[in-house]
Scaffold this active site. Structure first.
Site, PDB file in Angstrom:
ATOM      1  N   ARG A  90      60.947  31.483  43.121  1.00  0.00           N
ATOM      2  CA  ARG A  90      59.878  30.824  42.362  1.00  0.00           C
ATOM      3  C   ARG A  90      59.764  31.585  41.047  1.00  0.00           C
ATOM      4  O   ARG A  90      59.463  32.784  41.043  1.00  0.00           O
ATOM      5  CB  ARG A  90      58.557  30.884  43.133  1.00  0.00           C
ATOM      6  CG  ARG A  90      57.367  30.483  42.295  1.00  0.00           C
ATOM      7  CD  ARG A  90      56.128  30.239  43.120  1.00  0.00           C
ATOM      8  NE  ARG A  90      56.244  28.986  43.859  1.00  0.00           N
ATOM      9  CZ  ARG A  90      55.219  28.356  44.436  1.00  0.00           C
ATOM     10  NH1 ARG A  90      53.997  28.853  44.370  1.00  0.00           N
ATOM     11  NH2 ARG A  90      55.405  27.221  45.074  1.00  0.00           N
ATOM     12  N   HIS A  93      60.012  21.175  41.153  1.00  0.00           N
ATOM     13  CA  HIS A  93      59.585  21.687  42.461  1.00  0.00           C
ATOM     14  C   HIS A  93      60.276  20.834  43.536  1.00  0.00           C
ATOM     15  O   HIS A  93      59.627  20.061  44.256  1.00  0.00           O
ATOM     16  CB  HIS A  93      58.059  21.592  42.566  1.00  0.00           C
ATOM     17  CG  HIS A  93      57.455  22.450  43.640  1.00  0.00           C
ATOM     18  ND1 HIS A  93      58.204  23.255  44.477  1.00  0.00           N
ATOM     19  CD2 HIS A  93      56.156  22.629  44.021  1.00  0.00           C
ATOM     20  CE1 HIS A  93      57.398  23.882  45.315  1.00  0.00           C
ATOM     21  NE2 HIS A  93      56.152  23.523  45.062  1.00  0.00           N
ATOM     22  N   GLN A 114      59.141  20.656  47.375  1.00  0.00           N
ATOM     23  CA  GLN A 114      57.883  19.927  47.555  1.00  0.00           C
ATOM     24  C   GLN A 114      58.156  18.431  47.703  1.00  0.00           C
ATOM     25  O   GLN A 114      57.612  17.759  48.587  1.00  0.00           O
ATOM     26  CB  GLN A 114      56.979  20.175  46.334  1.00  0.00           C
ATOM     27  CG  GLN A 114      55.673  19.419  46.364  1.00  0.00           C
ATOM     28  CD  GLN A 114      54.731  19.948  47.429  1.00  0.00           C
ATOM     29  OE1 GLN A 114      54.480  21.133  47.493  1.00  0.00           O
ATOM     30  NE2 GLN A 114      54.186  19.067  48.257  1.00  0.00           N
ATOM     31  N   ASP A 151      47.971  16.502  40.836  1.00  0.00           N
ATOM     32  CA  ASP A 151      48.242  17.944  40.924  1.00  0.00           C
ATOM     33  C   ASP A 151      47.247  18.620  39.974  1.00  0.00           C
ATOM     34  O   ASP A 151      46.580  17.938  39.175  1.00  0.00           O
ATOM     35  CB  ASP A 151      49.705  18.189  40.495  1.00  0.00           C
ATOM     36  CG  ASP A 151      50.149  19.641  40.646  1.00  0.00           C
ATOM     37  OD1 ASP A 151      49.426  20.440  41.296  1.00  0.00           O
ATOM     38  OD2 ASP A 151      51.214  19.993  40.103  1.00  0.00           O
ATOM     39  N   CYS A 193      50.118  18.304  46.119  1.00  0.00           N
ATOM     40  CA  CYS A 193      50.990  19.374  46.621  1.00  0.00           C
ATOM     41  C   CYS A 193      50.186  20.588  47.087  1.00  0.00           C
ATOM     42  O   CYS A 193      50.697  21.386  47.865  1.00  0.00           O
ATOM     43  CB  CYS A 193      52.007  19.756  45.550  1.00  0.00           C
ATOM     44  SG  CYS A 193      51.248  20.269  44.003  1.00  0.00           S
ATOM     45  N   ARG A 209      56.664  20.787  54.503  1.00  0.00           N
ATOM     46  CA  ARG A 209      57.438  21.772  53.727  1.00  0.00           C
ATOM     47  C   ARG A 209      58.344  22.568  54.677  1.00  0.00           C
ATOM     48  O   ARG A 209      59.496  22.846  54.373  1.00  0.00           O
ATOM     49  CB  ARG A 209      56.493  22.745  52.985  1.00  0.00           C
ATOM     50  CG  ARG A 209      55.620  22.098  51.914  1.00  0.00           C
ATOM     51  CD  ARG A 209      56.420  21.644  50.719  1.00  0.00           C
ATOM     52  NE  ARG A 209      57.161  22.733  50.124  1.00  0.00           N
ATOM     53  CZ  ARG A 209      56.647  23.634  49.270  1.00  0.00           C
ATOM     54  NH1 ARG A 209      55.386  23.532  48.886  1.00  0.00           N
ATOM     55  NH2 ARG A 209      57.398  24.593  48.752  1.00  0.00           N
TER      56      ARG A 209
HETATM   57  N1   CP Z   1      52.589  23.372  47.023  1.00  0.00           N
HETATM   58  C1   CP Z   1      52.980  24.632  46.914  1.00  0.00           C
HETATM   59  O1   CP Z   1      54.116  24.937  46.487  1.00  0.00           O
HETATM   60  O2   CP Z   1      52.066  25.571  47.318  1.00  0.00           O
HETATM   61  P1   CP Z   1      52.129  27.116  47.053  1.00  0.00           P
HETATM   62  O3   CP Z   1      52.014  27.321  45.558  1.00  0.00           O
HETATM   63  O4   CP Z   1      50.987  27.711  47.804  1.00  0.00           O
HETATM   64  O5   CP Z   1      53.456  27.655  47.541  1.00  0.00           O
HETATM   65  N1  NVA Z   2      52.156  22.249  39.157  1.00  0.00           N
HETATM   66  C1  NVA Z   2      51.675  23.349  39.959  1.00  0.00           C
HETATM   67  C2  NVA Z   2      52.214  23.241  41.344  1.00  0.00           C
HETATM   68  C3  NVA Z   2      51.748  24.301  42.295  1.00  0.00           C
HETATM   69  C4  NVA Z   2      52.371  24.177  43.654  1.00  0.00           C
HETATM   70  C5  NVA Z   2      52.076  24.658  39.321  1.00  0.00           C
HETATM   71  O1  NVA Z   2      53.203  24.765  38.830  1.00  0.00           O
HETATM   72  O2  NVA Z   2      51.257  25.585  39.287  1.00  0.00           O
END
Ligand code: CP
Ligand code: NVA
Length: 331
Positions: free
Chosen positions: A122, A149, A152, A250, A290, A318
């Site tokens: 990430r 993502h 997701q 989101d 998400c 997930r």
């Molecule tokens: N939806 C998602 O990726 O959640 P987290 O940021 O908690 O991993």
């Molecule tokens: N769009 C959000 C998704 C979190 C899972 C972010 O990038 O923070």
């Protein structure tokens, strides 16, 4: 049981031709691979609930999980997923490796590639994933970047299949930011025959090159029946809700954009998914997010806690989707 047997055969025979590959973008997949991963996700789900192992690596595979940003769902589901497939996970937070500052990405990649069988990361900058994939020699899985993502969206598409019986022709209304999650949704829609209408304020639209790629994928034969998807980007939230089977939103301020939060609160206000907006979708529409959610901002408690909300099914899925991805990619 047939799903489990077929999925086992698909994984073992590498019929999807994903072994050794990275998953940085949903656009890395073709339609057959996307639907194959979704079938294996279903088998992972069924075998998990039946408390039987769908597959276990012949020897324990090791996976590095790199997190430059916070996470609940991704961290827990990848770490447990690796364990449930019989492997080991090593979790590396931002302060552990300080990617690109303490050590260059090519050097980190070449170290991790000597010890591990895959890297899940990430990152703030999508190019960090590209660098890890280029230099590590092992599959790299995008666990969220500024651009996409993908894990997701695999879980989300499986959730839509569970709730709506399929993907082809399903209408999804997106409300809010043209962000990483929307980018992956658009590409997945292009591959699967879903119809997406995204309502985004001016200045917050998805990247043009992703919209173009999603439309290109949509124009190609999609599955055996050559279903076409459609991708629309609009500014009017009410128009996007028309005939929607799925309503998705989101956070208005994604991780990495925090300094814009005050301006974004003002710009996104008309895009809040509340009972009134939700009533413009089909009466049996489902609500997706998400997570994490900022209650009272992009969505109200009323919608998030309603019978239409499937957000915790998405979160559960997930685990199953990422196990499918790892089972197919890792050598
Ligand atoms: N939806 C998602 O990726 O959640 P987290 O940021 O908690 O991993
Ligand atoms: N769009 C959000 C998704 C979190 C899972 C972010 O990038 O923070």
């Amino acid at each position: 049981m047939n799903t489990i047997k077929n999925a086992k055969e698909m994984i073992e025979s590498d019929s999807l031709r994903l072994r050794g590959k990275s998953l940085l973008s949903i656009g890395d997949l073709n339609s057959e691979q996307l639907f194959g991963l979704l079938r294996i996700t279903q088998a992972m789900d069924e075998s998990h609930k039946a408390k039987i192992k769908l597959m276990e690596y012949g020897y324990p595979r090791s996976v590095a999980l790199i997190f430059e940003k916070p996470s609940l769902r991704t961290r827990v589901t990848f770490e447990l997923g690796v364990r449930q497939l019989g492997g080991f996970a090593v979790v590396l937070g931002q302060s552990d490796i300080n990617m690109g500052k303490r050590e260059s990405i090519p050097d980190i990649a070449r170290n991790l590639g000597r010890w591990t069988d895959a890297i899940v990361a990430r990152v703030f900058d999508h190019n960090s994933l590209v660098g890890l994939a280029e230099y590590s020699g092992v599959p790299v899985i995008n666990a969220l970047s500024d651009v996409e993502h993908p894990c997701q969206i695999l879980a989300d598409q499986y959730t839509i299949i569970q709730k709506k019986g399929g993907l082809k022709g399903v209408r999804l209304a997106w409300m809010g930011d043209g962000n990483n999650v929307l980018h992956s949704i658009l590409l997945a829609a292009g591959l699967s025959g879903m119809r997406v209408c995204a309502a985004c304020p001016r200045g917050y639209e998805p990247k043009q090159e992703i919209v173009a790629k999603a439309r290109e994928l949509a124009g190609e034969p999609s599955g055996a029946d050559k279903a076409k998807s459609s991708i629309q980007i609009v500014t009017d939230p009410e128009c996007a809700m028309d005939q929607a089977d799925v309503v998705y939103t989101d956070v208005w301020t994604s991780m990495g954009w925090e300094e814009e939060r005050e301006q974004r609160l003002k710009d996104f206000h008309p895009y809040q998914v509340n009972g009134k907006l939700m009533s413009l979708a089909k009466s049996d529409a489902i609500f997706m997010h998400c997570l994490p959610a900022h209650r009272g901002e992009e969505v109200t408690d009323e919608v998030l806690e309603s019978a239409q909300s499937v957000v915790f099914d998405e979160a559960e899925n997930r685990l199953h989707a990422q196990k499918a991805v790892m089972a197919c990619l890792i050598n």
